[in-house]
Design a protein around this motif. Structure first.
Motif, short mmCIF file in Angstrom:
data_model
loop_
_atom_site.label_atom_id
_atom_site.label_comp_id
_atom_site.label_asym_id
_atom_site.label_seq_id
_atom_site.Cartn_x
_atom_site.Cartn_y
_atom_site.Cartn_z
N THR A 119 -6.17 -6.21 21.51
CA THR A 119 -6.94 -6.70 20.37
C THR A 119 -7.41 -5.54 19.50
OG1 THR A 119 -7.68 -8.69 21.52
CG2 THR A 119 -9.03 -7.95 19.67
N ARG A 120 -7.88 -4.49 20.15
CA ARG A 120 -8.36 -3.32 19.41
C ARG A 120 -7.23 -2.69 18.59
NH1 ARG A 120 -11.62 1.84 22.09
NH2 ARG A 120 -11.88 3.02 20.15
N GLN A 121 -6.05 -2.61 19.20
CA GLN A 121 -4.90 -2.04 18.48
C GLN A 121 -4.50 -2.93 17.30
OE1 GLN A 121 -2.10 -1.71 21.71
NE2 GLN A 121 -2.72 0.37 22.21
N LEU A 122 -4.54 -4.23 17.51
CA LEU A 122 -4.16 -5.18 16.47
C LEU A 122 -5.13 -5.11 15.30
CD1 LEU A 122 -1.94 -7.30 16.09
CD2 LEU A 122 -3.49 -9.00 17.02
N ILE A 123 -6.42 -5.07 15.60
CA ILE A 123 -7.43 -4.98 14.55
C ILE A 123 -7.30 -3.66 13.81
CG2 ILE A 123 -9.92 -4.75 14.12
CD1 ILE A 123 -10.38 -6.80 16.32
N GLY A 124 -7.01 -2.59 14.55
CA GLY A 124 -6.81 -1.29 13.90
C GLY A 124 -5.65 -1.31 12.92
N GLU A 125 -4.57 -1.98 13.31
CA GLU A 125 -3.40 -2.08 12.43
C GLU A 125 -3.73 -2.90 11.18
OE1 GLU A 125 1.25 -3.71 12.61
OE2 GLU A 125 0.05 -3.50 14.45
N ALA A 126 -4.46 -4.00 11.37
CA ALA A 126 -4.84 -4.84 10.23
C ALA A 126 -5.78 -4.09 9.29
CB ALA A 126 -5.51 -6.11 10.73
N LEU A 127 -6.72 -3.34 9.85
CA LEU A 127 -7.64 -2.55 9.02
C LEU A 127 -6.87 -1.55 8.18
CD1 LEU A 127 -10.58 -1.81 11.51
CD2 LEU A 127 -10.62 -3.33 9.52
N GLY A 128 -5.87 -0.92 8.79
CA GLY A 128 -5.06 0.06 8.04
C GLY A 128 -4.35 -0.58 6.86
N VAL B 112 -5.27 -3.35 5.20
CA VAL B 112 -6.25 -3.73 4.18
C VAL B 112 -6.77 -2.50 3.45
CG1 VAL B 112 -8.52 -4.79 3.80
CG2 VAL B 112 -6.91 -5.82 5.42
N MET B 113 -7.04 -1.42 4.18
CA MET B 113 -7.53 -0.18 3.55
C MET B 113 -6.51 0.36 2.55
SD MET B 113 -9.12 1.63 6.96
CE MET B 113 -9.33 3.26 6.17
N GLU B 114 -5.23 0.33 2.94
CA GLU B 114 -4.19 0.86 2.07
C GLU B 114 -4.01 -0.03 0.84
OE1 GLU B 114 -1.16 3.02 0.42
OE2 GLU B 114 -2.54 3.57 2.06
N ARG B 115 -4.07 -1.33 1.04
CA ARG B 115 -3.83 -2.25 -0.06
C ARG B 115 -4.94 -2.17 -1.11
NH1 ARG B 115 -2.53 -8.31 1.50
NH2 ARG B 115 -0.70 -7.18 2.26
N TYR B 116 -6.20 -2.14 -0.66
CA TYR B 116 -7.32 -2.19 -1.60
C TYR B 116 -8.01 -0.85 -1.82
CZ TYR B 116 -6.76 -7.21 -0.90
OH TYR B 116 -6.24 -8.48 -0.83
N LYS B 117 -7.50 0.19 -1.15
CA LYS B 117 -8.07 1.53 -1.30
C LYS B 117 -9.57 1.52 -0.98
CE LYS B 117 -4.02 2.67 -2.76
NZ LYS B 117 -3.06 3.28 -1.80
N ILE B 118 -9.90 0.97 0.18
CA ILE B 118 -11.30 0.86 0.58
C ILE B 118 -11.51 1.55 1.93
CG2 ILE B 118 -11.75 -1.27 -0.69
CD1 ILE B 118 -11.22 -2.85 1.84
N ALA C 276 -12.94 2.01 5.97
CA ALA C 276 -12.74 1.22 7.18
C ALA C 276 -13.83 0.15 7.33
CB ALA C 276 -12.74 2.13 8.41
N ASP C 277 -15.07 0.51 7.00
CA ASP C 277 -16.16 -0.46 7.09
C ASP C 277 -15.95 -1.62 6.12
OD1 ASP C 277 -17.41 0.97 9.06
OD2 ASP C 277 -18.83 1.96 7.72
N GLN C 278 -15.50 -1.29 4.92
CA GLN C 278 -15.25 -2.33 3.93
C GLN C 278 -14.08 -3.22 4.35
OE1 GLN C 278 -14.80 0.45 0.67
NE2 GLN C 278 -16.67 -0.34 -0.32
N ALA C 279 -13.07 -2.61 4.94
CA ALA C 279 -11.91 -3.37 5.40
C ALA C 279 -12.32 -4.32 6.53
CB ALA C 279 -10.81 -2.43 5.87
N PHE C 280 -13.20 -3.84 7.41
CA PHE C 280 -13.66 -4.71 8.50
C PHE C 280 -14.45 -5.89 7.95
CE2 PHE C 280 -16.47 -6.04 11.92
CZ PHE C 280 -15.56 -6.20 12.96
N ASP C 281 -15.22 -5.65 6.89
CA ASP C 281 -15.96 -6.74 6.25
C ASP C 281 -14.99 -7.79 5.70
OD1 ASP C 281 -18.47 -5.75 6.80
OD2 ASP C 281 -18.66 -4.68 4.88
#
Length: 235
Positions: A181-190, A192-198, A200-205
């Protein structure tokens, strides 16, 4: 030449090593049932039942069986709302033994079904206790009086080993799930961060908001993003 006690000690030690060597919860449960048939005098069939919750929210689940007889026995107890396995789990009985199922007046509706299945006697042991979950190892014989004091003693010892192996397998599975789960969430955060240029905290939000708005678990949101690149609920 070994005596009976030495042979039993060796058999139990072998069983313990075998259970701890299993890869996953289900293989461990299946092996517990098979070892019960092999080690407990009089045992012909075995199964593991768990009870989730209580009252009207009670849910019974069969986790492992050696054959259809056990599954049918569990099913009848659930459908009829009575039976030794249910009583033992509900009242947290450490052990029970029904010497003659063919002549018992307790659980009349289930007893009739048990006779149809060919169950002559039963015995069971509590495997583990959690805050909202109970499990038991239930043993069956076609013969009345098949389980003796010696059978119960061996069942006690075996159930203790089985409970440790069961708990270990569950903890291991939970740890593997947590890491995945941690690895999956990390991949998703990456993503979202790349897409919106935000950050890690903002991506988690973003993930948390998506989870709340769509009523989908955070892990499932992350899996959707990692797999398709889509954020559930986003426009």
């Amino acid at each position: 030449m070994r005596n009976g006690a030495e042979e039993l000690a060796v058999a139990l030690a072998t069983m313990s090593r075998d259970l701890l060597a299993q890869d996953g919860v289900q293989p461990t449960l299946d092996r517990i049932c098979r070892h019960a048939v092999a080690l407990v005098d009089g045992c012909e069939h075995a199964g593991i039942m768990t009870l989730h919750g209580g009252g009207e929210r009670r849910r019974v689940e069969t986790l492992a069986v050696t054959d259809d007889l056990v599954g049918n026995s569990d099913r009848f107890q659930v459908e009829l709302g009575e039976g030794p396995c249910l009583d033992a789990a509900q009242h947290r009985e450490q052990a029970y033994r029904i010497a003659d199922m063919t002549g018992t007046t307790r659980w009349p509706r289930y007893a009739a079904k048990a006779r149809e299945l060919g169950i002559g006697s039963m015995m069971g042991f509590l495997l583990f206790t959690d805050e909202d979950e109970l499990g038991a190892l239930n043993l069956y014989s076609s013969r009345p009086g098949a389980f003796t004091d010696h059978s119960e003693l061996i069942g006690w010892i075996m159930a203790s080993h089985a409970a440790v192996a069961f708990s270990s397998a569950r903890v291991d599975a939970q740890l593997h799930s947590a890491v995945a789960t941690r690895q999956l969430i990390g991949e998703a955060l990456g993503i979202v961060m790349e897409r919106y240029k935000i950050s890690a905290d903002q991506a988690f939000d973003v993930l948390r908001t998506s989870s709340q708005h769509t009523n989908v678990k955070l892990r499932d949101v992350a899996e959707r993003i990692a797999t398709t690149g889509e954020i559930p609920g986003s426009r």
